[in-house]
Design an enzyme around this catalytic site. Structure first.
Site, PDB file in Angstrom:
ATOM      1  N   ARG A 175     -58.515  41.463  70.670  1.00 50.50           N
ATOM      2  CA  ARG A 175     -59.510  42.500  70.857  1.00 50.50           C
ATOM      3  C   ARG A 175     -60.698  41.963  71.623  1.00 50.50           C
ATOM      4  O   ARG A 175     -61.047  40.798  71.525  1.00 50.50           O
ATOM      5  CB  ARG A 175     -60.006  43.010  69.494  1.00 50.50           C
ATOM      6  CG  ARG A 175     -59.033  43.877  68.733  1.00 50.50           C
ATOM      7  CD  ARG A 175     -58.743  45.212  69.416  1.00 50.50           C
ATOM      8  NE  ARG A 175     -59.930  45.849  69.967  1.00 50.50           N
ATOM      9  CZ  ARG A 175     -60.758  46.654  69.313  1.00 50.50           C
ATOM     10  NH1 ARG A 175     -60.552  46.961  68.065  1.00 50.50           N
ATOM     11  NH2 ARG A 175     -61.801  47.178  69.929  1.00 50.50           N
TER      12      ARG A 175
ATOM     13  N   TYR B 102     -66.435  39.689  71.349  1.00 50.06           N
ATOM     14  CA  TYR B 102     -67.385  40.801  71.234  1.00 50.06           C
ATOM     15  C   TYR B 102     -68.690  40.349  71.857  1.00 50.06           C
ATOM     16  O   TYR B 102     -69.304  39.390  71.388  1.00 50.06           O
ATOM     17  CB  TYR B 102     -67.578  41.192  69.763  1.00 50.06           C
ATOM     18  CG  TYR B 102     -66.325  41.825  69.196  1.00 50.06           C
ATOM     19  CD1 TYR B 102     -66.147  43.203  69.241  1.00 50.06           C
ATOM     20  CD2 TYR B 102     -65.306  41.048  68.671  1.00 50.06           C
ATOM     21  CE1 TYR B 102     -64.990  43.783  68.755  1.00 50.06           C
ATOM     22  CE2 TYR B 102     -64.142  41.616  68.182  1.00 50.06           C
ATOM     23  CZ  TYR B 102     -63.992  42.983  68.226  1.00 50.06           C
ATOM     24  OH  TYR B 102     -62.840  43.561  67.760  1.00 50.06           O
TER      25      TYR B 102
ATOM     26  N   ARG C 265     -57.634  44.392  87.919  1.00 50.41           N
ATOM     27  CA  ARG C 265     -56.534  44.265  88.868  1.00 50.41           C
ATOM     28  C   ARG C 265     -56.873  43.348  90.046  1.00 50.41           C
ATOM     29  O   ARG C 265     -55.981  42.868  90.733  1.00 50.41           O
ATOM     30  CB  ARG C 265     -56.142  45.642  89.386  1.00 50.41           C
ATOM     31  CG  ARG C 265     -54.682  45.883  89.226  1.00 50.41           C
ATOM     32  CD  ARG C 265     -54.233  47.259  89.621  1.00 50.41           C
ATOM     33  NE  ARG C 265     -53.622  47.844  88.433  1.00 50.41           N
ATOM     34  CZ  ARG C 265     -54.105  48.858  87.750  1.00 50.41           C
ATOM     35  NH1 ARG C 265     -55.203  49.450  88.137  1.00 50.41           N
ATOM     36  NH2 ARG C 265     -53.495  49.303  86.697  1.00 50.41           N
TER      37      ARG C 265
ATOM     38  N   CYS D  48     -56.228  52.791  81.077  1.00 49.18           N
ATOM     39  CA  CYS D  48     -57.547  53.192  80.589  1.00 49.18           C
ATOM     40  C   CYS D  48     -57.420  54.480  79.782  1.00 49.18           C
ATOM     41  O   CYS D  48     -56.582  55.325  80.080  1.00 49.18           O
ATOM     42  CB  CYS D  48     -58.500  53.446  81.755  1.00 49.18           C
ATOM     43  SG  CYS D  48     -58.907  51.987  82.699  1.00 49.18           S
TER      44      CYS D  48
ATOM     45  N   GLU E 226     -62.278  56.387  74.294  1.00 45.33           N
ATOM     46  CA  GLU E 226     -62.422  56.027  72.889  1.00 45.33           C
ATOM     47  C   GLU E 226     -62.637  57.309  72.078  1.00 45.33           C
ATOM     48  O   GLU E 226     -63.181  58.294  72.591  1.00 45.33           O
ATOM     49  CB  GLU E 226     -63.628  55.090  72.732  1.00 45.33           C
ATOM     50  CG  GLU E 226     -63.796  54.477  71.383  1.00 45.33           C
ATOM     51  CD  GLU E 226     -62.675  53.524  70.998  1.00 45.33           C
ATOM     52  OE1 GLU E 226     -62.356  53.481  69.800  1.00 45.33           O
ATOM     53  OE2 GLU E 226     -62.137  52.817  71.876  1.00 45.33           O
TER      54      GLU E 226
ATOM     55  N   ARG F  21     -63.823  48.681  75.520  1.00 45.72           N
ATOM     56  CA  ARG F  21     -63.026  47.915  74.560  1.00 45.72           C
ATOM     57  C   ARG F  21     -61.686  47.543  75.179  1.00 45.72           C
ATOM     58  O   ARG F  21     -61.150  48.286  76.001  1.00 45.72           O
ATOM     59  CB  ARG F  21     -62.787  48.744  73.299  1.00 45.72           C
ATOM     60  CG  ARG F  21     -64.027  49.016  72.469  1.00 45.72           C
ATOM     61  CD  ARG F  21     -63.679  49.987  71.331  1.00 45.72           C
ATOM     62  NE  ARG F  21     -64.739  50.162  70.384  1.00 45.72           N
ATOM     63  CZ  ARG F  21     -65.695  51.099  70.469  1.00 45.72           C
ATOM     64  NH1 ARG F  21     -65.731  51.924  71.481  1.00 45.72           N
ATOM     65  NH2 ARG F  21     -66.614  51.191  69.529  1.00 45.72           N
TER      66      ARG F  21
ATOM     67  N   ARG G  95     -67.934  44.089  65.162  1.00 44.58           N
ATOM     68  CA  ARG G  95     -67.234  43.126  64.304  1.00 44.58           C
ATOM     69  C   ARG G  95     -68.047  41.848  64.194  1.00 44.58           C
ATOM     70  O   ARG G  95     -67.696  40.828  64.778  1.00 44.58           O
ATOM     71  CB  ARG G  95     -65.849  42.807  64.876  1.00 44.58           C
ATOM     72  CG  ARG G  95     -64.809  43.901  64.794  1.00 44.58           C
ATOM     73  CD  ARG G  95     -64.403  44.278  63.362  1.00 44.58           C
ATOM     74  NE  ARG G  95     -63.940  43.176  62.554  1.00 44.58           N
ATOM     75  CZ  ARG G  95     -62.655  42.847  62.381  1.00 44.58           C
ATOM     76  NH1 ARG G  95     -61.720  43.542  62.981  1.00 44.58           N
ATOM     77  NH2 ARG G  95     -62.325  41.836  61.601  1.00 44.58           N
TER      78      ARG G  95
END
Length: 123
Positions: free
Chosen positions: A7, A108, A63, A75, A78, A90, A116
């Site tokens: 993540r 993060y 890319r 893509c 969210e 994210r 987180r």
């Protein structure tokens, strides 16, 4: 060898194509470095953005990285939960690796550290 998820998340100051591209590359570069990845290790990458980021596709900047031309990138938006973190990008990177779950380093950055805090400083 196992497939593991990594993540990552980062925030940007404004809905600006250059800021979004730069932040995306910063986050991906950190994921690559911290997890010692090579493009051939990557199964796929899902990138989400909050609905306030619509100036560019983050996948376009990824890319451009050497060797990433064939990595599957997608893509999406969210889930727009009230009160959630704004201007956030994210990642969910699926990789083939010998590393254990405990050895994976999630990234993060910026305001996304709040998502987180238990993982934000994992190194």
């Amino acid at each position: 060898m196992s497939v593991r998820g990594i993540r990552g998340a980062i925030t940007v100051e404004a809905n600006d194509a250059k800021l979004i591209a730069g932040a995306t590359l910063e986050m991906v570069s950190a994921v690559i470095a911290q997890n010692e990845l090579h493009p051939a290790d990557i199964c796929s990458v899902l990138i989400t953005v909050t609905n306030d980021l619509d100036e560019t596709f983050p996948a376009q900047s990824i890319r451009q990285l050497p060797g990433w031309e064939l990595v599957p990138l997608m893509c999406a938006l969210e889930v727009p939960v009230k009160g959630s973190l704004e201007r956030c990008i994210r990642l969910m990177v699926l990789v083939n690796t010998e590393k254990t779950q405990e050895e994976i380093r999630h990234i993060y950055l910026g305001g996304a550290k709040a998502l987180r805090p238990d993982l934000a400083n994992s190194k």
